[in-house]
Scaffold this motif. Structure first.
Motif, PDB file in Angstrom:
ATOM      1  N   LEU A   1       9.758  -5.321  -8.000  1.00  0.00           N
ATOM      2  CA  LEU A   1       9.758  -6.761  -8.230  1.00  0.00           C
ATOM      3  C   LEU A   1       9.187  -7.523  -7.048  1.00  0.00           C
ATOM      4  CD1 LEU A   1      13.246  -7.217  -9.972  1.00  0.00           C
ATOM      5  CD2 LEU A   1      10.986  -7.202 -11.026  1.00  0.00           C
ATOM      6  N   SER A   2       9.358  -6.958  -5.804  1.00  0.00           N
ATOM      7  CA  SER A   2       8.829  -7.643  -4.619  1.00  0.00           C
ATOM      8  C   SER A   2       7.363  -7.310  -4.393  1.00  0.00           C
ATOM      9  CB  SER A   2       9.654  -7.272  -3.382  1.00  0.00           C
ATOM     10  OG  SER A   2       9.606  -5.862  -3.167  1.00  0.00           O
ATOM     11  N   ASP A   3       7.008  -6.016  -4.454  1.00  0.00           N
ATOM     12  CA  ASP A   3       5.615  -5.619  -4.230  1.00  0.00           C
ATOM     13  C   ASP A   3       5.392  -4.250  -4.866  1.00  0.00           C
ATOM     14  OD1 ASP A   3       3.036  -5.270  -3.413  1.00  0.00           O
ATOM     15  OD2 ASP A   3       3.521  -4.892  -1.305  1.00  0.00           O
ATOM     16  N   PRO A   4       4.819  -4.205  -6.073  1.00  0.00           N
ATOM     17  CA  PRO A   4       4.641  -2.902  -6.743  1.00  0.00           C
ATOM     18  C   PRO A   4       3.800  -1.916  -5.933  1.00  0.00           C
ATOM     19  CG  PRO A   4       4.283  -4.721  -8.267  1.00  0.00           C
ATOM     20  CD  PRO A   4       4.384  -5.321  -6.908  1.00  0.00           C
ATOM     21  N   SER A   5       2.884  -2.404  -5.109  1.00  0.00           N
ATOM     22  CA  SER A   5       2.010  -1.493  -4.358  1.00  0.00           C
ATOM     23  C   SER A   5       2.780  -0.659  -3.353  1.00  0.00           C
ATOM     24  CB  SER A   5       0.912  -2.290  -3.650  1.00  0.00           C
ATOM     25  OG  SER A   5       1.488  -3.214  -2.725  1.00  0.00           O
ATOM     26  N   SER A   6       3.965  -1.109  -2.944  1.00  0.00           N
ATOM     27  CA  SER A   6       4.762  -0.366  -1.960  1.00  0.00           C
ATOM     28  C   SER A   6       5.336   0.916  -2.556  1.00  0.00           C
ATOM     29  CB  SER A   6       5.899  -1.242  -1.435  1.00  0.00           C
ATOM     30  OG  SER A   6       6.780  -1.600  -2.491  1.00  0.00           O
ATOM     31  N   LEU A   7       5.337   1.044  -3.882  1.00  0.00           N
ATOM     32  CA  LEU A   7       5.901   2.220  -4.537  1.00  0.00           C
ATOM     33  C   LEU A   7       4.901   3.361  -4.642  1.00  0.00           C
ATOM     34  CD1 LEU A   7       7.886   0.531  -7.447  1.00  0.00           C
ATOM     35  CD2 LEU A   7       8.803   1.540  -5.362  1.00  0.00           C
ATOM     36  N   ALA A   8       3.638   3.055  -4.646  1.00  0.00           N
ATOM     37  CA  ALA A   8       2.604   4.089  -4.831  1.00  0.00           C
ATOM     38  C   ALA A   8       2.329   4.771  -3.499  1.00  0.00           C
ATOM     39  CB  ALA A   8       1.341   3.476  -5.413  1.00  0.00           C
ATOM     40  N   SER A   9       3.158   5.720  -3.153  1.00  0.00           N
ATOM     41  CA  SER A   9       3.002   6.411  -1.862  1.00  0.00           C
ATOM     42  C   SER A   9       1.789   7.338  -1.865  1.00  0.00           C
ATOM     43  CB  SER A   9       4.275   7.192  -1.530  1.00  0.00           C
ATOM     44  OG  SER A   9       4.579   8.101  -2.581  1.00  0.00           O
ATOM     45  N   ALA A  10       1.455   7.872  -3.004  1.00  0.00           N
ATOM     46  CA  ALA A  10       0.294   8.758  -3.094  1.00  0.00           C
ATOM     47  C   ALA A  10      -1.003   7.967  -3.159  1.00  0.00           C
ATOM     48  CB  ALA A  10       0.423   9.646  -4.326  1.00  0.00           C
TER      49      ALA A  10
END
Length: 1127
Positions: A17-26
């Motif tokens: 919810l805050s920043d979806p790009s922070s989840l894509a570690s790969a």
């Protein structure tokens, strides 16, 4: 099962919810198709393979870059995640049924992971869908083919529906066994509800019924089974505020939640919350969606709204008119619901009455939109089977008041409501649905007579029943053994009692009938009062209001209201509405349609011949009692219908049959009406008259015409429609000879004058040399008047009457001769212009070719010379012999004291003055003297019209004497006043006379007691306002004239100023006028003068602080002076 990844739903959801790009570690996969295929292969073997970090991060990375994926890859990704969640739901169902507690934790994590990815997928698909919807509005290039498998709106809808179906599937699980705490379950359920609310935000999604129903299903299960009630309340209220398109959708959702899931609590809480909302009066956006929701929900679930109506009613005091309008409409919806219920309890009646009270109260709301809404709601309630008779009369009275509302929108809806009240009235049970006042009065009188005859029959019985005596002392033995006489008496008493009961029952029935008739008469009388107001609204500025007024009179005529004829005749004048705008054209078109429905639509069972007879009879009836203005408007209406080919030829044949019938008697007014209509139709097609000249000759100019001068007159009018120069008749033509003989028909009937006028007009219209024919007529009439009777010659009537007719003919022939000469002049100019333009060969010689080489100026001078020096002054001419005679008769009214002779002489004098300026200058003082001193209103009216004609012919002569004309505005006779006002209106608007401060006199006519004069004055100033700054230029002079008039009441003065100030629209003009008026403040000598000036300043939006300060200081001075006087 593979080793589980360390997944925490709360942490992942917070990060998403805050920043979806922070989840894509790969890193972003270079070949998404191959990477996705690898994940699909792994999940196909074991759906729990998603827990592997590489697989989960691959899907996260692809969802993050969803817009960059190919359409095929997008579809495969969405299918993978949604089908995976479906599989996990089935697995969880099996585990729960098998009660395998040791696997609940792992299964819950898998559900969370798949659900998390599913809500991310829904968001990505929805974003793509929104972009596709926007791109669909742009035209696609013809050379760009649609790629196969394109991820378009249809595909997006399919994936969204699949995701929502799976969400419902998951929510049906016993999640309480998988989730230990309520907060964990709520967090999990929020993944689904957030997706549902996100989809609702797109208006295109809401329009898809299937998708919308899936959303409703997800939310309903979440609320009913998984404790989402409070969250739904918050989200729905926010969405209701932010998205206008969700008002109806939320209402539908709450209805389904209540009816199909038996959960009214959410609707109750939302209604309670909305009842406490407050909006500023300046907030136009906030109340709109709330109002739309409340109205829609009251339609879908009225009983739920009814329970909270006490709370919602607080909005009736809201500053927002939008909310007040919503509550008004809700009241109407609740009345609809209550009245449709099969079991009507006493509480329902009380509620209905209270809601009606609200509607009646809001008809008087301060805001015009609320007043209009209340009337619209009542309009909808008129269609109910329950008529609410008592309420209808109260509503009728209130709506009649609304006809005079300052808002045209309120007036328009009030007219519509009255029309519906007529068409749905409750008085059709006994005598059909017609509402003629006279018939209902007769019925009431008959009932009263029957009641009067029956009431005395009850009085003897009543006296017997109340005869004094001690009934307790009756001998019981007498009751045991009745005698024969007593038995007879008993039988008689029984018969008498039965008769009394029958009479009582008849009286009760008659009393009810009387009440029924009385209510009907009250309603009809109200409609009669409304008709007069609506009749005045036919001249309203707002064209939609005018159209509604026309429809009202059409409906009123269908129900035989007597006042309908008045409106139908008046709306005929709307044919002159300027068609330079769509509204103007709309009025004309609607008027034609109204008249077609009234007079051209026959009953369905009629044959073609019967229909045409019906139409012809109706057209003739339109001429009965019609004024000249109404006939002129009717002529224009028929012209428009002829132009549009809406007049059947068979109708014209029927009209000729009525006019020319000889075999049987026919009423004079029918024959007259037929030729009047035929003459009107001939304006468009002169062939209608040309083909029936023989009929005109035999009927109108024959036996029937000799006995009916009105018929002969309109026959002459019909002959004038033959205007083509190629159809001019030789002087010896039978038609012309008969016209001359018509003029020679000596009669003391006043209709002769109108007949002679039209006969002369017809001669000048048809004859090649009308001047020669008319000269012979004058010579013959002169011999009749001035030749002494002898054995060979006998005068057919009195000399005075003959002289009056001779003078009338001379005046009219003089005017027609001038018109004839002007026609020659125009024809000369036309031919000369055509010759110069075409440069054609010389035409065959005729009279006009003799002057071909003459210039236009020379020809005009020759015509002017004939008018000025020959017609009335040449010794060889015919008319000069009568000029002095007419002047002498007019100047010596003691010697020539016959009223008709004086009228004819004055009219002739005025017409001769229009021929020559010299003659006009010589006799103008005489004419003005007659105008001032004559006691005959007809003479004064004729002179007023004549002065208008003189102003057109010789402007310089009349320009210095216009004061005589303006004085007639306040003539003792209303006919003279009206004539003068109409004449001045024409002269001023046409620019024939210069206004020199006399507009104030015309402004006084705005307050005339005669409404027709006041309406004419309003029309004049309305038209004058369209001329360049005319009202602005004359405003101060008008103000001075009105303020100085001691006879003008203060209220009338203010109404006139308010009306005129409405035409000062430019801010610059208002400021300049305010400065001019403010300069008068120091010079005011009385409180009245001061109040007049300050009132005028209050009507002008000047925004000048100095003027306002001067006004304030001035009031203080005036009040001090009053105190000194009082002391």
């Amino acid at each position: 099962m593979m080793e589980m990844n360390g997944f925490s739903l709360s942490e992942y959801l917070t990060a998403y919810l805050s920043d979806p790009s922070s989840l894509a570690s790969a890193d972003y996969v270079k070949d998404p198709d191959d990477a996705l295929d690898a994940v699909i292969d792994a999940v196909a073997v074991d759906s729990a393979a998603l827990a592997h970090s590489n697989n989960f991060e691959t899907l996260e990375s692809m969802l993050l870059n969803f817009p960059n994926l190919s359409s095929k890859c997008k579809a495969k990704l969405a299918d993978l995640i949604i089908s995976g969640l479906s599989t996990q739901a089935e697995t969880a169902q099996q585990l729960i049924e098998g009660d395998e507690h040791e696997l609940f934790g792992q299964q819950r994590q898998l559900l969370e992971m798949y659900s998390f990815l599913t809500q991310w997928t829904v968001a990505a698909v929805e974003t793509s869908n929104a972009q596709a919807s926007q791109g669909a509005t742009k035209p696609r290039s013809k050379n760009k083919p649609t790629s196969e498998g394109d991820f378009d709106t249809k595909a997006a809808f399919e994936h969204l529906q699949s995701a929502l179906e799976v969400m419902c599937k998951v929510q049906r699980l016993k999640l309480s066994k998988l989730f230990i705490t309520t907060s964990e379950r709520d967090l999990f359920i929020s993944l689904y509800t957030r997706s549902a609310y996100l989809i609702l935000e797109n208006e295109q999604n809401v329009k898809n019924v299937t998708l919308k129903m899936h959303i409703f299903k997800v939310l309903c299960i979440a609320i009913k089974n998984n404790g989402h009630g409070f969250g739904a309340q918050t989200s729905l209220l926010q969405n209701l505020t932010y998205y206008d398109h969700l008002s109806d959708t939320i209402a539908e959702f709450l209805r389904i939640l209540y009816e199909q899931y038996d959960y009214p609590q959410l609707a109750d809480e939302i209604l309670r919350e909305l009842s406490n909302k407050e909006f500023n009066s300046n907030d136009s956006k906030g109340p709109k969606p709330v109002s739309a929701f409340l109205v829609r929900f009251s339609e879908l679930a009225p009983r739920l709204v009814m329970q909270k109506m006490t709370l919602l009613a607080k909005h009736l005091d809201s500053e927002s008119y939008t909310l007040r309008c919503a509550i008004i409409e809700i009241c109407g919806n609740l009345i609809l619901d209550l009245s449709r219920q099969e079991e009507t309890m006493e509480t329902h009646k009380t509620q209905i009455n209270s809601f009606f009270d609200v509607l009646e109260e809001r008809i008087l709301d301060v805001n015009p939109y609320c007043r209009s809404k209340a009337i619209q709601v009542l309009f909808k309630l008129c269609d109910l089977e329950t008529k609410f008779t008592q309420r209808r009369q109260q509503i009728t009275d209130l709506v009649i008041q609304s006809l005079e509302d300052k808002s045209n929108n309120v007036r328009r809806h009030a007219i519509k409501l009255l029309s519906r009240l007529i068409s749905t009235h409750p008085f059709s049970l006994l005598h059909g649905g017609q509402l003629p006042l006279k018939e209902w009065k007769d019925r009431l009188d008959n009932v009263n007579a029957e009641l009067k005859s029956l009431l005395p029959l009850l009085e003897p019985r009543a006296k017997e029943e109340h005869t004094p005596g001690d009934l307790s002392k009756i001998d019981e033995d007498l009751l045991d053994s009745p005698t024969d006489d007593e038995e007879a008496d008993t039988t008689d008493k029984v018969a008498a009692t039965a008769e009394q009961y029958a009479n009582a029952e008849a009286i009760n029935r008659l009393r009810l009938t009387k009440q029924y008739y009385t209510e009907a008469l009250t309603f009809i009388n109200s409609l009669h009062a409304a008709s007069e107001i609506i009749c005045s609204l036919l001249s309203a500025k707002n064209k939609t209001e005018v159209i509604e007024a026309m429809d009202f009179f059409v409906i009123a005529d269908a129900y035989k209201l007597e006042t309908a004829k008045m409106g139908i005749r008046k709306m005929l004048h709307l044919i002159w509405t300027k068609a330079n705008s769509d509204e103007g054209k709309g009025v004309q078109i609607h008027l034609v349609e109204c008249y077609k429905s009234l007079f051209f639509t026959a009953p369905e069972q009629f044959s073609e011949g019967d229909t045409c007879t019906y139409i012809a009879r109706n057209l003739i009836s339109l001429t009965y009692g019609a004024t000249a203005a109404e006939l002129t408007s009717l002529e224009r209406l028929l012209y428009v219908m002829m132009k549009n080919k809406q007049m059947p030829d068979l109708v014209i044949q029927k009209l000729w049959q009525v006019y020319g019938v000889q075999q049987r008697d026919i009423s004079k007014i029918q024959r007259r009406g037929a030729i009047i209509i035929l003459g009107m139709l001939a304006v468009f097609d002169s062939g209608i008259v040309v083909r029936e000249l023989d009929t005109l000759f035999q009927v109108g100019l024959g036996v029937h015409g000799k006995h009916d001068f009105v018929l002969a007159r309109y026959t002459c009018v019909a002959l004038q429609r033959i205007m083509s120069a190629s159809q001019k008749l030789a002087n010896h033509h039978p038609i012309l000879e008969r016209l001359v003989s018509v003029i020679d028909m000596y009669s003391e009937n006043r209709e002769w004058y109108a007949l002679a006028e039209q006969a002369i007009n017809a001669i000048y219209s048809l004859a090649k040399r009308p001047d020669l024919l008319c000269a012979e007529v004058i010579r013959h009439m002169t011999r009749v008047v001035f030749t002494e009777p002898d054995t060979t010659f006998t005068k057919p009537m009195s000399t005075t009457c003959a002289l009056s007719q001779l003078i009338f003919l001379i005046g009219h022939i003089a005017i027609k001769q001038i018109v004839h000469m002007e026609a020659y002049e125009n024809e000369f100019k036309r031919r000369k212009a055509a010759a110069e333009k075409e440069k054609a060969e010389k035409r065959p010689k005729d009279e006009m070719d003799l002057i071909t080489g003459t210039s236009e100026d020379d020809f005009t001078e020759a015509i002017t010379h004939i008018r000025e020096r020959e017609l009335l002054y040449d010794e060889m001419a015919l008319l000069p012999r009568f000029g002095k005679l007419v002047s002498e008769i007019c100047s010596d009214n003691l010697k020539y004291n016959d009223p008709q002779l004086q009228i004819s002489a004055t009219l002739c004098l005025a017409k001769l003055m229009c021929v020559s300026s010299s003659y006009c200058e010589q006799n103008l003082p005489l004419l003005l003297t007659i105008l001032e001193k004559s006691r005959d209103p007809v003479t004064r009216s004729n002179i007023v019209i004549a002065l208008g004609d003189i102003a057109v012919c010789f402007n310089h002569i009349i320009d210095e004497n216009t004061d005589f004309l303006y004085r007639r505005l306040h003539d003792a006779d209303s006919i003279v006043q009206r004539t003068c006002l109409m004449t001045l209106t024409f002269l001023i608007l046409a620019g024939q006379v210069k206004v020199k401060g006399q507009l104030g006199e015309m402004a006084k006519c705005l307050e005339d007691s005669d409404k027709s004069i006041a309406d004419l004055a309003k029309m004049f100033f309305t038209e004058l306002s369209r001329k360049d700054n005319a009202i602005y230029n004359g405003y101060t002079d008008i103000f001075s004239t009105l303020s100085a008039d001691q006879g003008l009441e203060e209220d009338g003065f203010r109404r006139i100023l308010k009306f005129l100030s409405s035409f000062i629209e430019k801010e610059k003009h208002a400021k300049q006028l305010a400065e001019k008026l403010a300069a008068r403040l120091p010079r005011c000598e009385s409180e009245k003068q001061w109040s007049d000036v300050t009132y005028a300043l209050s009507l002008l939006p000047h925004k000048n602080e100095e003027i306002q300060k001067a006004v304030t200081e001035g009031f203080k001075v005036v009040s001090s002076a009053n105190r000194l006087v009082a002391n």
